[in-house]
Design an enzyme around this catalytic site. Structure first.
Site, PDB file in Angstrom:
ATOM      1  N   ALA A 190     -25.172 -79.461  13.211  1.00  0.00           N
ATOM      2  CA  ALA A 190     -26.484 -79.486  12.959  1.00  0.00           C
ATOM      3  C   ALA A 190     -27.112 -80.087  11.655  1.00  0.00           C
ATOM      4  CB  ALA A 190     -26.966 -78.125  12.872  1.00  0.00           C
ATOM      5  N   LYS A 191     -25.941 -80.666  10.860  1.00  0.00           N
ATOM      6  CA  LYS A 191     -26.422 -81.443   9.632  1.00  0.00           C
ATOM      7  C   LYS A 191     -26.798 -82.649   9.950  1.00  0.00           C
ATOM      8  CE  LYS A 191     -24.054 -77.751   7.648  1.00  0.00           C
ATOM      9  NZ  LYS A 191     -24.563 -76.861   6.632  1.00  0.00           N
TER      10      LYS A 191
END
Ligand code: PLP
Length: 365
Positions: A190-191
């Site tokens: 999710a980064k």
């Protein structure tokens, strides 16, 4: 609508990623294969530092940095109270004492004035030794490095940049990952730059630190992993993840533009009663999150949910309120800004595959 749409990204890059993965399966060097070293070169070039050393995740990247700086019992490391747990966790895990710092009300990043207050408090108490600062590029916006680097120099503290969320952000053209003595990032899916599992990296211009990280990540290796000259850990990035990241990094500048377009759209079209992210001039964000301050957060969440728009709360609990740190004895009065943020923050969907504009958000209020 998805909060983060990794499936849409995969569909867009599928051919390239599948080919890269297949090449790894064919050559069979699943640990420390050629893709790992190719990625490290490309990462160093992108960030503008001498060394990029990959590892198993962003938490290990922080832990490896503290090992390199020889931080342990009796030492103090300063970090923001408004962050993800890993930032503070690694300090305690090293046996050192985390000392929390309040947030800047405009950027949500570590407040330089309060950092200096906390440093002086520890110096006056004379019980522990201030050693380092971990600053966090929260939600994609680099922390105030012009000020924080000056404070680190004044008090002779080492500075670690936690760029787990900041990868792709900049100050005056200098990229996140290039600040401080040593910097870290995470490739958690999710980064801003994520792989398809866990991954991380350490960045530095210091040759000695780079050699130490390379040793610590493979059992404190000397000549090779069967020659062990120090106590290390096992923290390598899988070759398959490196192969995936090579294709994602190539696409990253385009994705970053799209994230900025979405942020611009949000900032133009959301109700004026919401406080929107403020990006100081000369700074740019990688928009890991688009985070608002809203009154009556639960009501706003429900309105968005009714329209099928997911929202998240990053973060509802500051470090000083985490059970694991309750023994440190802090209260909300010690961190008035961060405590207010924890009550009011609300993050909206943010990923490069959102439609560039959508009217769904406009009339939530
Ligand atoms: C995600 C994150 C980390 C940890 O990264 P992992 O790869 O999940 O271990 C550390 N610090 C911050 C600020 C993060 O957001």
């Amino acid at each position: 609508m998805n909060f983060i749409d990794l499936a849409a990204q995969y569909q867009h890059l599928k051919e390239r990623i599948d080919l890269r993965i297949k090449r790894v399966l064919d050559h069979g060097t699943y640990i420390m294969g050629p893709e790992v070293f190719e990625l490290e070169e490309k990462l160093a070039e992108y960030v503008g530092v001498k060394h990029a050393i990959t590892c198993a995740n962003g938490t290990d990247a922080l832990q490896l940095s503290l090992m390199v700086l020889d931080i342990g019992p009796g030492d103090v490391v300063f970090c923001p109270t408004f962050t993800f747990f890993a930032t503070a966790e690694v300090i305690a895990y090293a046996g050192a004492t985390p000392v929390f710092v309040d947030s800047d009300i405009d950027t949500f990043n570590m407040c330089p004035e309060h950092l200096e207050v906390q440093i002086n408090r520890i110096l006056v108490e004379k019980k522990l030794t201030p050693k380092a600062i971990i600053s966090v590029d929260l939600f994609g916006l680099p922390a105030n490095y012009p000020r924080i680097e000056a404070i680190a120099k004044k008090y002779q503290l080492r500075l670690i940049e936690d760029a787990a969320q900041g990868f792709g952000g900049e100050i005056s053209g200098k990229k996140a990952g290039a600040f401080g003595d040593i910097a870290t990032t995470s490739f958690f899916p999710a980064k801003p730059l994520g792989c398809y599992g866990d991954g991380g990296a350490v960045f530095t211009n210091n040759d000695e630190y780079a050699e130490l990280v390379k040793s610590y990540r493979v059992h404190g290796k000397g000549r090779d992993k069967y020659d062990n000259v120090r106590i290390g850990i096992n923290s390598r990035l899988d070759t398959i993840q490196a192969a995936i990241l090579l294709e994602k990094l190539a696409e990253f500048p385009i994705e970053l533009k799209k994230r900025n377009n979405i942020a611009h759209y949000y900032s133009q079209s959301l109700p004026s009663s919401f406080i929107k992210p403020r990006i100081p001039s000369e700074y740019s964000s990688s928009w890991a999150q688009y985070t608002l301050l809203v009154e009556d957060r639960e009501a706003v969440r429900e309105q968005y949910a009714a329209k099928g728009i997911p929202t998240m709360i990053y973060y509802g609990t500051c470090m000083h309120n985490q059970t694991a740190f309750s023994h440190l004895g802090y209260t909300d009065e010690d961190f008035p800004v961060a405590s207010m943020l924890a009550e009011k923050v609300l993050s909206l969907p943010m990923h490069p595959y959102l439609p560039a504009s959508t009217s769904d958000y406009d009339d939530a209020n």
